[in-house]
Write an enzyme that holds these catalytic residues in place. Structure first.
Site, PDB file in Angstrom:
ATOM      1  N   LYS A  14      72.458  71.620 -10.800  1.00  0.00           N
ATOM      2  CA  LYS A  14      72.990  70.864 -11.739  1.00  0.00           C
ATOM      3  C   LYS A  14      72.106  69.768 -12.098  1.00  0.00           C
ATOM      4  O   LYS A  14      71.996  69.520 -13.430  1.00  0.00           O
ATOM      5  CB  LYS A  14      74.457  70.195 -11.312  1.00  0.00           C
ATOM      6  N   ARG A  91      85.434  68.349  -9.095  1.00  0.00           N
ATOM      7  CA  ARG A  91      85.265  69.370  -8.078  1.00  0.00           C
ATOM      8  C   ARG A  91      86.506  70.035  -7.367  1.00  0.00           C
ATOM      9  O   ARG A  91      86.571  70.825  -6.457  1.00  0.00           O
ATOM     10  CB  ARG A  91      84.645  68.724  -6.955  1.00  0.00           C
ATOM     11  N   ARG A 130      64.448  71.385   0.065  1.00  0.00           N
ATOM     12  CA  ARG A 130      64.390  70.209  -0.261  1.00  0.00           C
ATOM     13  C   ARG A 130      64.633  69.230   0.831  1.00  0.00           C
ATOM     14  O   ARG A 130      64.192  68.006   0.710  1.00  0.00           O
ATOM     15  CB  ARG A 130      65.633  70.065  -1.618  1.00  0.00           C
ATOM     16  N   ARG A 136      67.691  63.514   1.856  1.00  0.00           N
ATOM     17  CA  ARG A 136      69.068  63.403   1.596  1.00  0.00           C
ATOM     18  C   ARG A 136      69.884  63.773   2.985  1.00  0.00           C
ATOM     19  O   ARG A 136      69.503  64.768   3.597  1.00  0.00           O
ATOM     20  CB  ARG A 136      69.476  64.392   0.504  1.00  0.00           C
ATOM     21  N   ARG A 147      78.987  72.452   3.123  1.00  0.00           N
ATOM     22  CA  ARG A 147      79.104  72.242   1.530  1.00  0.00           C
ATOM     23  C   ARG A 147      79.240  73.569   0.792  1.00  0.00           C
ATOM     24  O   ARG A 147      80.223  73.484  -0.094  1.00  0.00           O
ATOM     25  CB  ARG A 147      77.798  71.469   1.104  1.00  0.00           C
TER      26      ARG A 147
END
Ligand code: AP5
Ligand code: MG
Length: 193
Positions: A14, A91, A130, A136, A147
């Site tokens: 996204k 969401r 990542r 993060r 998630r």
């Protein structure tokens, strides 16, 4: 004016495709995840609350996130008039209904929902990769799995919500970033006119 929702699971691309869309169509980018991470960095009260959810891979409560979105739209009135790309919002069904209301009150609507469809193993691989570099706090394997579970239970029903409204554009989100972007442009060409 073009208001787009970029939709998809964690790691579906996204943010990556939003960057391309912003430069192509001159849209205001609103990523609720980025807004929340900025609050966390600045140590605001909202950031302290949001962190408790983000670090567990859970959604921040609807009421809170809808207020944030309304505030961002008001703070960026002029740019928002030229079109917005909503990244990571809505969401949940209540968030999607709130977006209809917020845009309706401003005399506009969602023109299309770009749905990036990526298989689960690829999502996990991208986010684990990542996580090794990004720092993060939610890019560790346990939180990534949470998630994805939250996405399946609470967010994926929006696909049908937007299909019923004729707004959903399914995009195969695996391949090179350029090829995926070309597919998105093709899907949007019809509504751009
Ligand atoms: P948010 O920040 O929205 O994160 P997310 O949905 O989990 O997704 P990501 O940002 O990790 O992935 P992405 O789809 O943007 O993919 P990206 O382009 O980065 O939300 C984080 C948290 O905030 C939520 O869990 C929740 O707690 C809270 N929150 C946010 N919004 C909320 C809301 N509306 N309501 C309630 N809570 C909310 O790409 C991922 C990786 O893949 C990158 O490394 C990228 O380089 C790579 N990549 C991209 N494209 C490709 C490709 N084609 N091939 C190979 N690799 C690729
Ligand atoms: Mg993102």
């Amino acid at each position: 004016m073009l208001n787009l929702v970029i939709f998809g699971a964690p790691g579906s691309g996204k943010g990556t495709q939003s960057e391309r869309l912003i430069s192509e169509y001159g849209l205001l980018h609103i990523s609720t995840g980025d807004v929340l991470r900025d609050h966390i960095k600045r140590g605001t009260e909202l950031g302290v609350t949001a962190r408790q959810y983000i670090d567990k891979g859970q959604l921040v409560p609807d009421g809170l996130i809808i207020d944030i979105l309304a505030q961002v739209l008001d703070d960026n009135k002029e740019r928002a008039c030229e079109g917005v790309i909503f990244d990571g919002f809505p969401r949940t069904i209540p968030q999607a209904q709130a977006l209809e209301r917020l845009l309706g009150e401003r005399g506009t609507k969602v023109h299309a929902v770009v749905g990036l469809e990526v298989d689960e193993q690829e999502l996990i691989d991208r986010l684990v990769k990542r996580g090794k570099e990004s720092g993060r706090s939610d890019d560790n394997e346990a939180t990534i799995r949470k998630r994805l579970e939250v996405y399946h239970n609470q967010t994926s029903p929006l696909r049908e919500f937007y299909q019923e409204r004729g707004l959903y554009k399914a995009i195969h989100g695996v391949g090179t970033i350029d090829d995926i972007f070309a597919d998105i442009k093709r899907a949007l060409a019809a509504i751009e006119a």
